[in-house]
Design an enzyme around this catalytic site. Structure first.
Site, PDB file in Angstrom:
ATOM      1  N   THR A 185       0.816  -1.208   0.000  1.00  0.00           N
ATOM      2  CA  THR A 185       0.000   0.000   0.000  1.00  0.00           C
ATOM      3  C   THR A 185       0.854   1.264   0.000  1.00  0.00           C
ATOM      4  O   THR A 185       0.432   2.309  -0.487  1.00  0.00           O
ATOM      5  CB  THR A 185      -0.940  -0.006   1.217  1.00  0.00           C
ATOM      6  OG1 THR A 185      -1.725  -1.206   1.168  1.00  0.00           O
ATOM      7  CG2 THR A 185      -1.876   1.181   1.217  1.00  0.00           C
ATOM      8  N   TYR A 223       4.147 -12.781   4.849  1.00  0.00           N
ATOM      9  CA  TYR A 223       3.089 -12.207   4.017  1.00  0.00           C
ATOM     10  C   TYR A 223       2.771 -13.224   2.926  1.00  0.00           C
ATOM     11  O   TYR A 223       3.534 -13.402   1.975  1.00  0.00           O
ATOM     12  CB  TYR A 223       3.556 -10.882   3.419  1.00  0.00           C
ATOM     13  CG  TYR A 223       2.488 -10.084   2.687  1.00  0.00           C
ATOM     14  CD1 TYR A 223       1.159 -10.503   2.620  1.00  0.00           C
ATOM     15  CD2 TYR A 223       2.823  -8.887   2.068  1.00  0.00           C
ATOM     16  CE1 TYR A 223       0.200  -9.765   1.958  1.00  0.00           C
ATOM     17  CE2 TYR A 223       1.865  -8.126   1.392  1.00  0.00           C
ATOM     18  CZ  TYR A 223       0.558  -8.585   1.340  1.00  0.00           C
ATOM     19  OH  TYR A 223      -0.384  -7.852   0.670  1.00  0.00           O
ATOM     20  N   LYS A 256       0.359 -12.664   7.526  1.00  0.00           N
ATOM     21  CA  LYS A 256      -0.669 -11.855   6.877  1.00  0.00           C
ATOM     22  C   LYS A 256      -1.242 -12.726   5.778  1.00  0.00           C
ATOM     23  O   LYS A 256      -0.576 -13.028   4.781  1.00  0.00           O
ATOM     24  CB  LYS A 256      -0.082 -10.566   6.310  1.00  0.00           C
ATOM     25  CG  LYS A 256      -1.138  -9.696   5.616  1.00  0.00           C
ATOM     26  CD  LYS A 256      -0.562  -8.425   5.032  1.00  0.00           C
ATOM     27  CE  LYS A 256      -1.660  -7.628   4.318  1.00  0.00           C
ATOM     28  NZ  LYS A 256      -1.130  -6.398   3.678  1.00  0.00           N
ATOM     29  N   ILE A 268      -4.255  -6.679   8.770  1.00  0.00           N
ATOM     30  CA  ILE A 268      -3.436  -5.584   8.236  1.00  0.00           C
ATOM     31  C   ILE A 268      -4.190  -5.080   7.021  1.00  0.00           C
ATOM     32  O   ILE A 268      -4.212  -5.739   5.971  1.00  0.00           O
ATOM     33  CB  ILE A 268      -2.019  -6.060   7.868  1.00  0.00           C
ATOM     34  CG1 ILE A 268      -1.289  -6.564   9.121  1.00  0.00           C
ATOM     35  CG2 ILE A 268      -1.220  -4.936   7.218  1.00  0.00           C
ATOM     36  CD1 ILE A 268       0.107  -7.126   8.849  1.00  0.00           C
TER      37      ILE A 268
END
Length: 301
Positions: free
Chosen positions: A50, A140, A168, A211
């Site tokens: 992001t 992740y 995540k 998240i």
């Protein structure tokens, strides 16, 4: 801080605001960090997808981490930093650099992308990184970007590695491996929702938090959702979850973080809606749709 960090609640992977000169606006970043923490976020993430980490120059990445670290130091909250890559040795060097700051509680490290190692190769990668990293790791797992799906058994094996404290989890839905993983977690291993649309069902299944880029907006509602599932208020959680899933779907109607930035700019919270190529700014229609959804979220739940 890192030794005591247990991932939980809603962490916000911050965008990198750009000024009219095209440079990161660190004052706007500071204000964003404070605003999401005021809304109940339990921590922030710097240099995530992001944040357009791949489009930032090395000195810009360092400046972003410094700015986020200052806020976390002031507020006494954990900072998670994105790190890693396809080559284990290079990822280790990046972890050593980014984890050196005392405010960094953990590193968010993507499963190696594009090279498509075997599951055993993924385990060896994280075993090496965790052994050498100055901070704990959050894996992740986002197979639709990395090209490497992992089953529940492999994710459990990752979660059992010393120094790996969470994942995540962003697999594009709630599949059988998601259910199996959450039904049999390693000790001291947290699952954090990474697909914003699916945060409510993952929390219902036992995820520790999320998240979430969407939590730049209506942060209080996302933190209320996590609290509702934690305390067993299923009726409120379902209603909130449906509304927030609708919001998240609109925010991801165009490549992230274009719509998030468009709305933040429309709210006057960042100076421009700009993203860096190859991303393009969000359309007016997408920004308008999210603005309408936010107005509807103001209704009591």
């Amino acid at each position: 801080m890192a030794l005591d960090f247990t991932p939980h609640g809603i962490l916000v992977p911050l965008v990198t605001p750009f000024g009219a000169d095209g440079r990161p606006d660190l004052d706007a970043l500071d204000a964003l960090a404070h605003s999401v923490l005021d809304g109940g976020a339990t921590g922030i993430v710097a240099l995530g997808t992001t944040g357009e980490v791949g489009a930032l120059e090395p000195h810009e990445r360092a400046a972003v981490v410094d700015a986020c670290a200052r806020v976390c130091r002031e507020r006494g909250v954990p900072l998670v930093v994105g790190a890693g890559g396809g080559a284990t040795a290079a990822a280790g060097r990046e972890l050593a650099e980014r984890g050196a700051r005392p405010e960094v509680a953990a590193a968010l490290v993507t499963v190696p992308a594009f090279v498509r190692p075997s599951p055993d190769g993924v385990l060896a990668h994280f075993r090496r990184l965790a052994a050498d990293s100055p901070v704990p790791l959050i894996v992740y797992h986002i197979p639709y970007r990395t090209g490497r799906p992992l089953d529940a058994a492999t994710l459990r094996a990752l979660g059992s590695l010393p120094g790996v404290i969470g994942v995540k989890h962003a697999v594009g839905g709630v599949d059988q491996d998601t259910v199996a993983l959450l039904g049999d977690l390693p000790e001291d291993f947290a699952v954090l929702a990474g697909d914003d649309v699916f945060v409510s069902p993952l929390l219902a299944l036992g995820a520790a938090g999320g998240i979430l880029a969407s939590a730049h907006l209506a942060t209080e509602r996302f933190t209320a959702l996590a609290e509702a599932w934690r305390t067993g208020d299923a009726a409120r959680a379902r209603t909130l979850g449906h509304r927030l899933a609708h919001l998240s779907a609109l925010l991801f109607a165009e490549p992230n973080p274009a719509v998030v930035k468009g709305v933040l700019h429309a709210q006057g919270r960042i100076p421009t809606p700009d993203v860096r190529l190859p991303l393009l700014p969000a359309s007016e229609a997408s920004v308008t749709a999210v603005t309408k959804a936010l107005e509807e979220l103001a209704d009591p739940v």
